[in-house]
Write an enzyme that holds these catalytic residues in place. Structure first.
Site, PDB file in Angstrom:
ATOM      1  N   ASP A 451       0.839  -1.195   0.000  1.00 36.47           N
ATOM      2  CA  ASP A 451       0.000   0.000   0.000  1.00 36.47           C
ATOM      3  C   ASP A 451       0.878   1.252   0.000  1.00 36.47           C
ATOM      4  O   ASP A 451       2.052   1.210   0.358  1.00 36.47           O
ATOM      5  CB  ASP A 451      -0.893  -0.028   1.243  1.00 36.47           C
ATOM      6  CG  ASP A 451      -2.151   0.799   1.107  1.00 36.47           C
ATOM      7  OD1 ASP A 451      -2.289   1.535   0.107  1.00 36.47           O
ATOM      8  OD2 ASP A 451      -3.010   0.710   2.008  1.00 36.47           O
ATOM      9  N   GLU A 454       3.006   6.873  -2.586  1.00 33.24           N
ATOM     10  CA  GLU A 454       2.796   8.165  -3.243  1.00 33.24           C
ATOM     11  C   GLU A 454       3.292   9.330  -2.382  1.00 33.24           C
ATOM     12  O   GLU A 454       2.835  10.463  -2.536  1.00 33.24           O
ATOM     13  CB  GLU A 454       1.296   8.380  -3.518  1.00 33.24           C
ATOM     14  CG  GLU A 454       0.570   7.183  -4.089  1.00 33.24           C
ATOM     15  CD  GLU A 454      -0.059   6.289  -3.021  1.00 33.24           C
ATOM     16  OE1 GLU A 454      -0.869   5.432  -3.381  1.00 33.24           O
ATOM     17  OE2 GLU A 454       0.277   6.463  -1.824  1.00 33.24           O
ATOM     18  N   ASP A 516      -8.691   3.691  -3.154  1.00 32.33           N
ATOM     19  CA  ASP A 516      -9.762   4.028  -2.214  1.00 32.33           C
ATOM     20  C   ASP A 516     -10.985   4.562  -2.949  1.00 32.33           C
ATOM     21  O   ASP A 516     -10.887   5.543  -3.694  1.00 32.33           O
ATOM     22  CB  ASP A 516      -9.276   5.091  -1.222  1.00 32.33           C
ATOM     23  CG  ASP A 516      -8.097   4.620  -0.386  1.00 32.33           C
ATOM     24  OD1 ASP A 516      -7.876   3.399  -0.315  1.00 32.33           O
ATOM     25  OD2 ASP A 516      -7.406   5.469   0.196  1.00 32.33           O
TER      26      ASP A 516
END
Length: 723
Positions: A451, A454, A516
């Site tokens: 995950d 970024e 998400d």
């Protein structure tokens, strides 16, 4: 204290209150100057020979509101990160020549001043100050953005024909065909509503031009710096951020879409074939944070006869060090070195009293185990292993650095101020993953949910591979997935990573999901588009959180339509967001959706889709291998097989799953019938076995049906799957 940073925090899409806007102004433009001076009564800018008084402002509140993706625990943090007390700003006169400036903050009789800054106006020029390499006659109108500081950007135009379609640019949520839109390529964590904002976790400076006349081609801007795209009329304008050399490297690939994709993947790498188990149902919930909860969820799958192939455990370490099971007993390695399995013991009354036994039991049931990761190191702990690891990262040179040589601290809203390991080099990739090796070699963990990724904001960050932030930030998630894939390979396992962020080169590194999203029909449609655009760029193993992971539990209709569609996507997974362990629960398990909605159809229909999915695993395994061999996507937009059929563009959510199955998800509430466009060929309705002619066909779509059609030539082989 008074602070002004010309680039601000370098959020790609928002302005921070201490920023200069624009950072690089054009000649004749005014400049908005911002500072943060929380205790000042008055702030003045010394602008050349002028003195400009600043006004107090409300710290980018508009940007904060626009960027908050909606309801959810991350939206609050996202909005908060853009605010600041004591913000001041002033607009300068139009900029005609280089200007030096500084600020003075006054409080009572005291004053504090900043250092001097300089800003130079830039102009676009067609003078031959740079070079576009490649592209040939397709490249027109080359210009360069030049100031007294150097050449900053290049731009050029690519000619399009009436009816040409633009598809690609990485994973895009707003439309399959990007013709007529403006977009850029920068890795960014947009919390939900990616399609609304036009942002993505997984951009690529690559696209197909699907020719209306049958003469297709594609292009790749060979850069990891930021690029921008705008198509108007019959031209696509491409703008490229430059480094020290005023050179744009452009590849043009001529041919049909598969040929174009092959040319691109020959340069950047292609997927590695993964084992068939990845095509079974994946189950996940962020709040499954104990051995008892994980076991209970898998027991319910068994008791309800709902097949499951993998469980993703996110909260196994409670987001502290992401290396050690919560409540484990161990001695801290003060030098930050890796633990071994025998260094730990587990309390009988702890969250995970025997994680090895749990994993062994899950394996005995045929369920693989995926553990969550994030490439950040928390720093708010003064003692313990987390503190020791943070100190070692800085001391031993494993951290991404700021331009001044200090360790970079995450400027984003998730894990704020955390350190970031410099995964651009093997030395740190080994150091970071070695701490997780015991999980693979002793506990037999099957993969990692990689995950995040970024978190690199800053054009002048320093990476150990020699790149600065403007060139290295987009590549960070590629290095991240590679690091964990290499760890798994080194232990004799398949490199099963599960990422949301990526860039050019990510094709070679594992599985991706759409990130998400809320539980809405719009998010459902956006996710289908994301899967098709990612596939167009060479992403083979892709999925989404079916029916969304955020907000209230979806209604039964949305959940079942999403489950039906996901049974015919490369990866089928349900997942739910952290919700502070509040009641009512927001689990997306089928039985909890049934309980929450009061709809007793949910469990039996979900069981039907999950069981069907089990039967599809051999087909998906075979087709994934064919995809990797031929570069024809697994989740395939229709233009790969029917590029000369203009009608396909009126049906942008339809796709082929492999060579033989055409899928048309039901994407609107209340639908009782659904119309599918079948391109030329002979087709079979898989639910009835009826032969269906090409063209538009409408069928009834009760909740147990998603329109799926099989090429008649393969029906005899696939018919048992649907019996």
């Amino acid at each position: 204290m008074i602070k002004h940073r010309p680039h601000g925090i370098e959020h790609p899409y928002a302005v921070s209150p201490d920023q200069r806007v624009p950072v690089l102004p054009l000649a004749g433009e005014p400049v908005l100057l911002g500072v943060v001076a929380p205790e000042a009564d008055r702030v003045v800018c010394e602008w050349g020979t002028l003195e400009l008084p600043l006004s107090a402002t409300s710290a980018a509140a508009a940007d904060a509101a626009a960027l908050a993706g909606g309801e959810g625990h991350l939206s609050e943090a996202q909005a908060k990160s853009l605010g600041a007390d004591g913000a001041w700003s002033v607009q300068t006169p139009p900029l005609a020549e280089p200007v030096k400036y500084r600020f003075h903050a006054h409080r009572g009789g005291a004053a504090e001043s900043t250092e001097w800054f300089e800003v130079s106006p830039a102009v676009w020029t067609a003078d031959g100050v740079g070079e576009v390499r490649g592209g040939g006659e397709r490249v027109r109108g080359v210009e360069w953005l030049v100031s007294s500081q150097g050449v900053h950007r290049g731009r050029f135009r690519l000619q399009l024909q009436d009816g040409d379609r633009l598809v690609g640019f990485g994973e895009r949520y707003d439309a399959l065909d990007q013709r007529g839109r403006e977009l850029d390529a920068v890795v960014f964590e947009q919390y939900k509503a990616q399609g609304v904002h036009g942002r993505t976790y997984l951009p690529m400076p690559f696209a197909h031009v699907v020719g209306a006349d049958g003469n297709g081609w594609g292009f790749h801007v060979r850069t990891s710096r930021r690029t921008w795209y705008s198509s108007a009329g019959n031209e696509l304008t491409v703008e490229v951020a430059l480094g020290d050399e005023p050179v744009v490297d452009l590849a043009i690939y001529e041919g049909d879409p598969a040929t174009v994709l092959t040319g691109f993947l020959d340069e950047v790498g292609r997927a590695e074939e993964l084992p068939g188990w990845v095509f079974r149902l994946w189950a996940s919930g962020n709040e499954w944070n104990t051995q008892q909860l994980v076991t209970a969820r898998m027991d319910t799958h068994r008791d309800l006869a709902i097949p499951v192939g993998a469980v993703v455990i996110e909260a196994w370490s409670d987001e502290q060090g992401i290396t050690i099971w919560r409540d484990a007993v161990y001695a801290v390695t003060e030098d930050g070195s890796a633990h071994r399995a025998e260094d730990f013991s587990y309390r009988p009354d702890g969250a995970w009293p025997d994680p090895k036994a749990m994993i062994d039991e899950l394996h005995a049931r045929g369920i693989k185990v995926i553990l969550w990761q994030i490439p950040l190191q928390k720093t708010e702990f003064s003692t313990g292993q987390v503190a020791a690891d943070a100190a070692a990262m800085v001391r031993d040179g494993h951290a991404v650095l700021e331009a001044d040589g200090t360790a970079y601290r995450n400027r984003g809203w998730w894990f704020p101020q955390a350190l970031m390991p410099d995964l651009s080099v093997q030395r740190t990739r080994d150091w970071w993953t070695e701490k997780r090796r015991y999980l693979v070699e002793h506990f037999d963990v099957d993969g990692f949910k990689t995950d995040g990724g970024e978190h690199a904001w800053g054009h002048d960050l320093v990476y150990a591979d020699g790149r600065k932030g403007d060139e290295g930030n987009n590549l960070y998630p590629v290095h991240y997935a590679r690091a964990f894939g290499d760890l798994l390979r080194s232990a004799g396992k398949a490199p099963v990573t599960f990422s949301r962020a990526g860039f050019t080169g990510s094709q070679a590194h594992g599985i991706f999901w759409a990130g998400d999203e809320d539980s809405t029909w719009q998010a459902f449609r956006s996710s289908v588009t994301a899967g098709l655009t990612a596939a167009s760029c060479g992403i083979v193993y892709w999925g989404w959180d079916l029916a969304g992971f955020s907000g209230p539990v979806p209604d039964a209709e949305l959940y079942l339509r999403a489950a039906a569609a996901s049974a015919f996507m490369p990866i089928m997974q349900y997942h739910s967001e952290f919700n502070h362990h509040q009641l009512p629960l927001r689990d997306r398990t089928p039985w909890h959706v049934a309980e929450t909605t009061g709809d007793d159809r949910v469990v039996p229909l979900f069981r039907r889709f999950a069981t069907l999915r089990e039967s599809l695993v051999p087909y998906l395994t075979e087709q994934a291998a064919r995809t990797i061999a031929t570069d024809r996507p697994l989740m395939r937009p229709l233009f790969f097989d029917h590029e000369n059929d203009p009608e396909i563009w009126n049906h942008p959510y339809q796709y082929l799953l492999g060579d033989e199955l055409l899928i048309n998800p039901v994407l609107e509430p209340g639908a009782t019938t659904w119309t599918t466009y079948l391109p030329a060929g002979e087709w079979i309705d898989v639910w009835t076995g009826d032969r269906v002619p090409s063209g538009l066909v409408t069928r009834d779509v009760p909740l147990e049906v998603v329109p799926v059609y099989c090429r008649a030539s393969r029906w005899s082989e696939l018919q048992p799957v649907f019996s």
